[in-house]
Scaffold this motif. Structure first.
Motif, PDB file in Angstrom:
ATOM      1  N   SER A 151       0.812  -1.222   0.000  1.00 43.03           N
ATOM      2  CA  SER A 151       0.000   0.000   0.000  1.00 43.03           C
ATOM      3  C   SER A 151       0.847   1.274   0.000  1.00 43.03           C
ATOM      4  CB  SER A 151      -0.933   0.001   1.205  1.00 43.03           C
ATOM      5  OG  SER A 151      -0.186  -0.028   2.392  1.00 43.03           O
ATOM      6  N   PHE A 152       2.128   1.134   0.180  1.00 38.17           N
ATOM      7  CA  PHE A 152       3.004   2.309   0.166  1.00 38.17           C
ATOM      8  C   PHE A 152       3.359   2.674  -1.268  1.00 38.17           C
ATOM      9  CE2 PHE A 152       4.407   1.275   4.611  1.00 38.17           C
ATOM     10  CZ  PHE A 152       4.028   2.483   5.168  1.00 38.17           C
ATOM     11  N   SER A 153       3.190   3.924  -1.613  1.00 34.94           N
ATOM     12  CA  SER A 153       3.641   4.391  -2.921  1.00 34.94           C
ATOM     13  C   SER A 153       5.162   4.509  -2.888  1.00 34.94           C
ATOM     14  CB  SER A 153       3.015   5.753  -3.234  1.00 34.94           C
ATOM     15  OG  SER A 153       3.590   6.751  -2.417  1.00 34.94           O
ATOM     16  N   PRO A 154       5.814   4.555  -4.041  1.00 33.64           N
ATOM     17  CA  PRO A 154       7.274   4.712  -4.042  1.00 33.64           C
ATOM     18  C   PRO A 154       7.729   5.945  -3.257  1.00 33.64           C
ATOM     19  CG  PRO A 154       6.521   4.117  -6.230  1.00 33.64           C
ATOM     20  CD  PRO A 154       5.288   4.362  -5.399  1.00 33.64           C
ATOM     21  N   VAL A 155       7.013   7.047  -3.400  1.00 35.63           N
ATOM     22  CA  VAL A 155       7.396   8.269  -2.686  1.00 35.63           C
ATOM     23  C   VAL A 155       7.258   8.073  -1.180  1.00 35.63           C
ATOM     24  CG1 VAL A 155       6.836  10.703  -2.321  1.00 35.63           C
ATOM     25  CG2 VAL A 155       6.891   9.776  -4.645  1.00 35.63           C
ATOM     26  N   ASN A 156       6.211   7.390  -0.750  1.00 41.17           N
ATOM     27  CA  ASN A 156       6.041   7.136   0.684  1.00 41.17           C
ATOM     28  C   ASN A 156       7.110   6.187   1.218  1.00 41.17           C
ATOM     29  OD1 ASN A 156       3.894   8.871   1.034  1.00 41.17           O
ATOM     30  ND2 ASN A 156       2.353   7.278   0.688  1.00 41.17           N
ATOM     31  N   ARG A 157       7.527   5.209   0.418  1.00 38.72           N
ATOM     32  CA  ARG A 157       8.625   4.319   0.832  1.00 38.72           C
ATOM     33  C   ARG A 157       9.918   5.115   0.963  1.00 38.72           C
ATOM     34  NH1 ARG A 157       6.075   0.574  -2.665  1.00 38.72           N
ATOM     35  NH2 ARG A 157       7.490   1.068  -4.373  1.00 38.72           N
ATOM     36  N   ILE A 158      10.168   5.991   0.006  1.00 38.77           N
ATOM     37  CA  ILE A 158      11.364   6.845   0.060  1.00 38.77           C
ATOM     38  C   ILE A 158      11.328   7.690   1.324  1.00 38.77           C
ATOM     39  CG2 ILE A 158      12.508   8.821  -1.028  1.00 38.77           C
ATOM     40  CD1 ILE A 158      11.489   7.592  -3.753  1.00 38.77           C
ATOM     41  N   ARG A 159      10.198   8.314   1.586  1.00 36.68           N
ATOM     42  CA  ARG A 159      10.071   9.164   2.776  1.00 36.68           C
ATOM     43  C   ARG A 159      10.275   8.370   4.059  1.00 36.68           C
ATOM     44  NH1 ARG A 159       5.156  12.585   0.217  1.00 36.68           N
ATOM     45  NH2 ARG A 159       6.474  14.142  -0.817  1.00 36.68           N
ATOM     46  N   ALA A 160       9.702   7.170   4.114  1.00 40.12           N
ATOM     47  CA  ALA A 160       9.871   6.335   5.309  1.00 40.12           C
ATOM     48  C   ALA A 160      11.342   5.987   5.530  1.00 40.12           C
ATOM     49  CB  ALA A 160       9.021   5.070   5.181  1.00 40.12           C
ATOM     50  N   LEU A 161      12.034   5.624   4.454  1.00 38.59           N
ATOM     51  CA  LEU A 161      13.462   5.287   4.569  1.00 38.59           C
ATOM     52  C   LEU A 161      14.284   6.500   4.998  1.00 38.59           C
ATOM     53  CD1 LEU A 161      13.684   3.074   1.380  1.00 38.59           C
ATOM     54  CD2 LEU A 161      14.149   2.289   3.727  1.00 38.59           C
ATOM     55  N   LEU A 162      13.971   7.661   4.426  1.00 40.96           N
ATOM     56  CA  LEU A 162      14.713   8.872   4.786  1.00 40.96           C
ATOM     57  C   LEU A 162      14.429   9.296   6.218  1.00 40.96           C
ATOM     58  CD1 LEU A 162      14.427  10.944   1.479  1.00 40.96           C
ATOM     59  CD2 LEU A 162      16.376   9.608   2.307  1.00 40.96           C
ATOM     60  N   ILE A 163      13.185   9.162   6.658  1.00 39.80           N
ATOM     61  CA  ILE A 163      12.856   9.500   8.050  1.00 39.80           C
ATOM     62  C   ILE A 163      13.571   8.549   8.995  1.00 39.80           C
ATOM     63  CG2 ILE A 163      10.975   9.482   9.740  1.00 39.80           C
ATOM     64  CD1 ILE A 163       9.208  10.721   7.481  1.00 39.80           C
TER      65      ILE A 163
END
Length: 161
Positions: A4-16
């Motif tokens: 359910s995570f979009s690529p942008v949300n996965r990127i944001r989660a990893l960066l956070i």
């Protein structure tokens, strides 16, 4: 089940995740005098850990003595760890750019990966010059190795965008 995570949300989660690790590891340098006392009581001489790993226990005693004597007699030495913490927080703030626009700010992720990888030679050179035991240098180098993982995953996702 579909992710359910979009690529942008996965990127944001990893960066956070990376930013939190950076900030927490940096801020942990501020109460180092208290932290080494806690570590010494849990893992120092006379503990089960100290009995299993006397070299580590001995090194921790040396660190505690150096910090207690150094900070006690020269409290301005602690200012160096305060600035270390500041550096970690300031670098973490740079990752706000990739949080907002990962593609445009991929250079920040590349910079972070390079910095993580540079932890290894930096530790080997300066750790050796300062007489730091190998097991301690390996622990220090692990920060760079662990830190590069979420950045590499984020970069991979960014390149797919």
């Amino acid at each position: 089940m579909r992710n359910s995570f979009s690529p942008v949300n996965r990127i944001r989660a990893l960066l956070i995740l990376f930013m939190l690790g950076l900030v927490l590891s940096g801020l942990s340098a501020i109460p180092v005098r208290w932290e080494i006392q806690v570590l010494q009581s849990l893992f120092g001489a006379g503990t089960w850990f100290g009995d299993l790993f006397p070299e580590i226990s001995s090194w921790m005693e040396q660190i505690q003595e150096g910090i207690q004597n150094g900070y006690g007699r020269y409290p301005f030495l602690a200012y160096g760890t305060d600035w270390l913490a500041f550096g970690h927080v300031a670098i973490a703030l740079a990752f706000i750019g990739p949080l907002r626009d990962p593609v445009r700010n991929i250079w920040v992720v590349n910079f972070g990966m390079i910095a993580c990888l540079l932890v290894i030679p930096w530790t080997l050179v300066f750790g050796s010059l300062r007489g730091i035991p190998l097991f301690w240098m390996l622990a220090d180098m692990s920060f760079g190795v662990v830190g590069v993982i979420p950045l590499w995953l984020a970069r991979r996702e960014i390149l797919h965008l």
